[in-house]
Design a protein around this motif. Structure first.
Motif, PDB file in Angstrom:
ATOM      1  N   ASN A 168       0.834  -1.194   0.000  1.00  0.00           N
ATOM      2  CA  ASN A 168       0.000   0.000   0.000  1.00  0.00           C
ATOM      3  C   ASN A 168       0.873   1.250   0.000  1.00  0.00           C
ATOM      4  O   ASN A 168       1.954   1.259   0.590  1.00  0.00           O
ATOM      5  N   LEU A 169       0.399   2.296  -0.643  1.00  0.00           N
ATOM      6  CA  LEU A 169       1.169   3.519  -0.846  1.00  0.00           C
ATOM      7  C   LEU A 169       0.892   4.528   0.256  1.00  0.00           C
ATOM      8  O   LEU A 169      -0.268   4.877   0.515  1.00  0.00           O
ATOM      9  N   LEU A 170       1.957   5.012   0.892  1.00  0.00           N
ATOM     10  CA  LEU A 170       1.858   6.082   1.878  1.00  0.00           C
ATOM     11  C   LEU A 170       2.284   7.387   1.230  1.00  0.00           C
ATOM     12  O   LEU A 170       3.340   7.459   0.588  1.00  0.00           O
ATOM     13  N   ILE A 171       1.468   8.416   1.397  1.00  0.00           N
ATOM     14  CA  ILE A 171       1.770   9.752   0.881  1.00  0.00           C
ATOM     15  C   ILE A 171       1.811  10.715   2.052  1.00  0.00           C
ATOM     16  O   ILE A 171       0.840  10.832   2.802  1.00  0.00           O
ATOM     17  N   ALA A 172       2.937  11.398   2.225  1.00  0.00           N
ATOM     18  CA  ALA A 172       3.091  12.376   3.301  1.00  0.00           C
ATOM     19  C   ALA A 172       3.111  13.778   2.719  1.00  0.00           C
ATOM     20  O   ALA A 172       3.650  14.012   1.636  1.00  0.00           O
ATOM     21  N   GLY A 173       2.532  14.713   3.468  1.00  0.00           N
ATOM     22  CA  GLY A 173       2.548  16.105   3.045  1.00  0.00           C
ATOM     23  C   GLY A 173       1.904  16.980   4.099  1.00  0.00           C
ATOM     24  O   GLY A 173       1.844  16.622   5.288  1.00  0.00           O
ATOM     25  N   TYR A 174       1.415  18.137   3.667  1.00  0.00           N
ATOM     26  CA  TYR A 174       0.815  19.108   4.569  1.00  0.00           C
ATOM     27  C   TYR A 174      -0.541  19.528   4.023  1.00  0.00           C
ATOM     28  O   TYR A 174      -0.710  19.705   2.810  1.00  0.00           O
TER      29      TYR A 174
END
Length: 344
Positions: A168-174
């Motif tokens: 599964n893909l984890l996307i980090a940001g704000y």
């Protein structure tokens, strides 16, 4: 005499002493502008690299984010100079060309990269008009005019990607408020239109705000290949607060980390150069942190608080002083079959 002279010339090719053989199975690697350098995971103190990949055939110019696939190939994205992701075999060394390359012709702001067990690449672009994650199928090469493009409606400014042990893909940001958010999408279920599985955000997470600085790696992700714990390097814009937060596998909602590594004793400093992932995790749970001047900090499994690193790897040979991407290859993953295009 002629043979000795030849060896001396080859060993100092491109101004750096080249290793005589590829690194051992357990090794940590740095992507440094026009080169990749590797070091044994047992190294401590001043050491020479056991593997150096450098030269015009590599096509490396601004190597930044880097990941090692389950088949032990290097996947290296280049930031700004071009839109290329280069793939090299495990024993690539010296002036060696990539085994294949692909180009995202619509963007060159490649800030982060991840690879799943099927050897699909997930490449994060932060260019405003093309921001999001591009999904590049296994064995792709050459210019890619229309790859799958995934976006996260919760994220205003993207920072980093990773893939967990279930693909599964984890996307980090704000988000729009500048708060840190890490969303997990079910790319193991549907790679073209994955459902949102989890969202890690809120005051209890302790994740630091960091929006407002374009293409700086204030937050980078790494997943423990053994436990699936999530490691998050995060820093404020002014760098007055820097930490590595460790969350339980599949952490969801507004939950605290299981532990945090931070403080002056750690020696952990600011973000890598644009496009450089800051941290990587070995199969035994050790945290490796890229630092300037060819230094790597290693922390023991379970490290927490204001703790000194258990190892400091310092390259004793000349090279770029800026910190770049970091990746670990260690036991516990799939065996190297010599073919990066052999998906599961």
């Amino acid at each position: 005499m002629k043979l000795a002279l030849c060896v001396a010339i080859v060993s100092t090719l491109f101004g750096v002493q080249l290793a005589q053989a590829a690194c051992p199975n357990d090794a940590v690697f740095l992507a440094l502008q026009d080169q990749i350098r590797g070091y044994s995971l047992r190294a401590n103190g001043a050491t020479e690299p056991c593997q150096v990949l450098q030269g015009p055939l590599t096509t490396l110019e601004t190597a930044g984010p880097m990941v090692i696939s389950k088949n032990h190939f290097f996947h290296v994205a280049q930031f700004l100079t071009n839109s290329t992701v280069d793939i090299f075999p495990r024993k690539a060394e010296g002036n060696e060309a990539p085994s294949r390359s692909f180009m995202l012709t619509m963007t060159n702001d490649l800030l982060s990269i991840a690879v799943d067990s099927y050897l699909n690449d997930f490449v994060l672009s932060v260019r405003p008009s093309e921001a999001g994650v591009y999904v590049v199928p296994n064995n792709s090469s050459g210019p890619l005019a229309n790859p799958i493009h995934l976006t996260d409606p919760n994220v205003i400014q993207y920072a980093s990607v990773a893939v967990d042990n279930e693909d599964n893909l984890l996307i980090a940001g704000y988000d729009i408020r500048g708060a840190a958010i890490i969303d997990t999408f079910g790319t193991s279920r549907n790679i073209t239109s994955p459902p949102l599985l989890r969202s890690l955000t809120g005051s209890k997470t302790g994740l630091l705000p960091g929006a407002g600085v374009f293409a700086r790696s204030n937050m980078t992700l790494a997943v423990d290949p053994g436990t699936d714990e999530l490691f998050v390097y995060n820093a404020t814009n002014d760098l007055t607060q820097i930490q590595v937060s460790v969350f339980a596998a599949k952490a969801n909602g507004d939950v605290p980390p299981v532990r945090t590594i931070s403080g002056p004793a750690t020696g952990i400093s600011g973000p890598s150069a644009p496009g450089g992932n800051k941290i990587a995790i070995s199969s035994d749970g050790r945290l490796f942190v890229s630092e300037p001047n060819l230094r790597i900090l290693a922390f023991a499994p379970g490290a927490r608080g204001n703790v000194a690193p258990s190892q400091v790897i310092e390259d004793s040979t000349p090279g770029p002083v800026t910190q770049g991407g970091i990746a670990v290859r260690s036991r516990g993953g799939r065996q190297d079959d010599g073919n990066d295009d052999a998906a599961r």
